[in-house]
Design a protein around this motif. Structure first.
Motif, PDB file in Angstrom:
ATOM      1  N   GLY A 286      80.832  92.956  42.338  1.00 39.15           N
ATOM      2  CA  GLY A 286      79.825  94.019  42.311  1.00 39.15           C
ATOM      3  C   GLY A 286      78.922  93.956  43.518  1.00 39.15           C
ATOM      4  N   ARG A 287      77.854  94.710  43.399  1.00 43.35           N
ATOM      5  CA  ARG A 287      76.907  94.828  44.498  1.00 43.35           C
ATOM      6  C   ARG A 287      75.498  94.707  43.927  1.00 43.35           C
ATOM      7  N   LEU A 288      74.644  94.038  44.667  1.00 40.17           N
ATOM      8  CA  LEU A 288      73.256  93.879  44.209  1.00 40.17           C
ATOM      9  C   LEU A 288      72.304  94.244  45.335  1.00 40.17           C
ATOM     10  N   HIS A 289      71.349  95.071  45.003  1.00 38.83           N
ATOM     11  CA  HIS A 289      70.226  95.343  45.911  1.00 38.83           C
ATOM     12  C   HIS A 289      68.995  95.573  45.045  1.00 38.83           C
TER      13      HIS A 289
ATOM     14  N   LEU B  49      63.751  98.012  53.756  1.00 37.63           N
ATOM     15  CA  LEU B  49      64.799  97.383  52.926  1.00 37.63           C
ATOM     16  C   LEU B  49      66.188  97.645  53.501  1.00 37.63           C
ATOM     17  N   VAL B  50      66.364  98.828  54.084  1.00 34.64           N
ATOM     18  CA  VAL B  50      67.659  99.231  54.658  1.00 34.64           C
ATOM     19  C   VAL B  50      67.366 100.077  55.890  1.00 34.64           C
TER      20      VAL B  50
ATOM     21  N   THR C  85      62.528  96.881  60.703  1.00 34.63           N
ATOM     22  CA  THR C  85      63.870  96.692  60.146  1.00 34.63           C
ATOM     23  C   THR C  85      63.748  95.634  59.046  1.00 34.63           C
ATOM     24  N   PRO C  86      64.777  95.481  58.203  1.00 35.02           N
ATOM     25  CA  PRO C  86      64.661  94.533  57.099  1.00 35.02           C
ATOM     26  C   PRO C  86      64.320  93.125  57.595  1.00 35.02           C
ATOM     27  N   GLY C  87      63.384  92.495  56.895  1.00 40.20           N
ATOM     28  CA  GLY C  87      62.979  91.154  57.271  1.00 40.20           C
ATOM     29  C   GLY C  87      61.580  91.094  57.852  1.00 40.20           C
ATOM     30  N   THR C  88      60.990  92.237  58.151  1.00 40.69           N
ATOM     31  CA  THR C  88      59.621  92.253  58.688  1.00 40.69           C
ATOM     32  C   THR C  88      58.705  93.049  57.768  1.00 40.69           C
ATOM     33  N   LEU C  89      57.605  92.407  57.387  1.00 37.47           N
ATOM     34  CA  LEU C  89      56.553  93.087  56.620  1.00 37.47           C
ATOM     35  C   LEU C  89      55.480  93.520  57.604  1.00 37.47           C
TER      36      LEU C  89
ATOM     37  N   ALA D  11      67.553 107.924  60.962  1.00 35.53           N
ATOM     38  CA  ALA D  11      68.786 107.881  60.166  1.00 35.53           C
ATOM     39  C   ALA D  11      68.433 107.330  58.790  1.00 35.53           C
ATOM     40  N   ALA D  12      69.466 107.187  57.941  1.00 35.84           N
ATOM     41  CA  ALA D  12      69.232 106.746  56.563  1.00 35.84           C
ATOM     42  C   ALA D  12      68.399 105.462  56.533  1.00 35.84           C
ATOM     43  N   THR D  13      67.442 105.430  55.637  1.00 37.73           N
ATOM     44  CA  THR D  13      66.590 104.249  55.515  1.00 37.73           C
ATOM     45  C   THR D  13      66.020 104.149  54.109  1.00 37.73           C
ATOM     46  N   ASN D  14      65.493 102.974  53.835  1.00 32.34           N
ATOM     47  CA  ASN D  14      64.839 102.727  52.544  1.00 32.34           C
ATOM     48  C   ASN D  14      63.710 101.736  52.827  1.00 32.34           C
TER      49      ASN D  14
END
Ligand code: MN
Length: 319
Positions: A132-135, A218-219, A230-234, A250-253
């Motif tokens: 499966g996949r987890l996010h 997140l993405v 980008t993911p990994g930076t607050l 582009a697509a992001t979350n």
């Protein structure tokens, strides 16, 4: 989810710069940690730079990751005190079981909110052995002193307010934003928003200037107040903002969290949020002796034991 590191550190909310009264743009790199067997997550809060954002005292980002048969998330029964665990599922499914007897599968677009209060135990397990996949994001909310010994409770929120905003889809996870209020019962003024776009988008998100805020990609990638994330930076934004500008190509979350600066000193160690060393030691001893917390039935995963607290140095040596 749970702090699995054996050498887990004490986090003291006063052991970082105070909440910024004015707008800031502070980039904070998340560190990695393990939850369950083989799941590496990014932990953005607490960090040395910021221990809390409002009452949000913990922010784990898991995935997105594809896992092999039998290798789904399994976090065995473990205790919590003094906090709420707030689970936001983006992809995949996880079974929550707790010592109150709740068994609840959480699916994409849903929130599980567990209020530990004076003590609860839960386990989080993949629903099947299938690949499966987890996010997901799991955040903790520190309970204010007047509420932290309350009776434990659990709530599942299958549907949250969704508002389109400049090409983004905003989901109001907690508190009030864009005229909508999330159903989650919280005990401090705070907000949580998920922003998702499938293509380029641009919005100006109104904020409560009395809150401090932070943004976490997140993405994909997004620009928040001109800062590329980008993911990994607050990105810590401080207080005093009436709005923030968010754009993507582009697509992001991304996640936006905020809240009234939390005035109480909060200690966080392993799965506990407390105020004194004595409370931490008692919770640890109670858990390891099988007292006080109750038990979770039905989890296929072994119970976690607490790490050694005896060598942890507490700042004020408070008893
Ligand atoms: Mn947990």
């Amino acid at each position: 989810m749970s702090e699995l590191e054996r050498n887990c550190q004490l986090s003291d909310s006063t052991d970082c710069p105070p909440s910024a009264a004015a707008p800031r743009l502070e980039r904070i790199e998340a560190h990695t940690a393990q939850i369950g067997e083989g799941f590496t997550i990014r932990r953005a809060v607490p960090s040395r730079q910021r221990r809390m954002v409002g009452a949000w005292c913990f922010l784990d980002h898991a995935g997105p990751v594809d896992y092999a048969p039998g290798k789904g998330l399994h976090v065995g029964p473990h205790p919590h005190i003094g906090l709420q665990t707030f689970t936001w599922m983006i992809e995949g499914e996880v079974m929550h079981r707790d010592s109150l007897g709740y068994e609840q599968v959480i699916r994409p677009g849903q929130v599980n909110l567990m209020t530990a209060g004076k003590g609860i135990v839960h386990a989080e397990d993949a629903v099947t052995e299938a690949p499966g996949r987890l996010h997901a994001a799991q955040l903790w909310i520190a309970l204010p002193d007047a509420e932290r010994f309350r009776k434990p409770s659990f709530h599942h929120y299958p549907k949250l307010p969704i508002v389109p905003s400049g090409g983004f889809t905003a989901t109001v996870l907690a508190g009030t934003a864009l005229g909508e209020t999330a159903p989650a019962e919280v005990f401090s003024p705070l907000v949580g928003i998920d922003l998702t776009a499938t293509a380029s988008a641009q919005t100006t998100l109104p904020l409560n200037p009395a809150f401090e805020h932070a943004a976490l990609a997140l993405v994909g990638a997004a620009d928040v107040e001109g800062e590329h994330l980008t993911p990994g930076t607050l990105l810590y934004l401080g207080c005093g903002r009436k709005q923030i500008s968010i754009t993507c190509d582009a697509a992001t979350n991304l996640l936006i969290v905020g809240g009234e600066p939390f005035k109480e000193e909060v200690l966080l160690w392993w799965n506990f949020v407390a105020r004194t060393r004595d409370e931490m030691v008692k919770a640890t001893e109670d858990w390891n002796a099988g007292r006080h917390f109750g038990e979770v039935k039905g989890s296929p995963t072994p119970r976690l034991s607490a790490p050694d607290i005896s060598s942890i140095r507490f700042k004020h040596g408070r008893q």
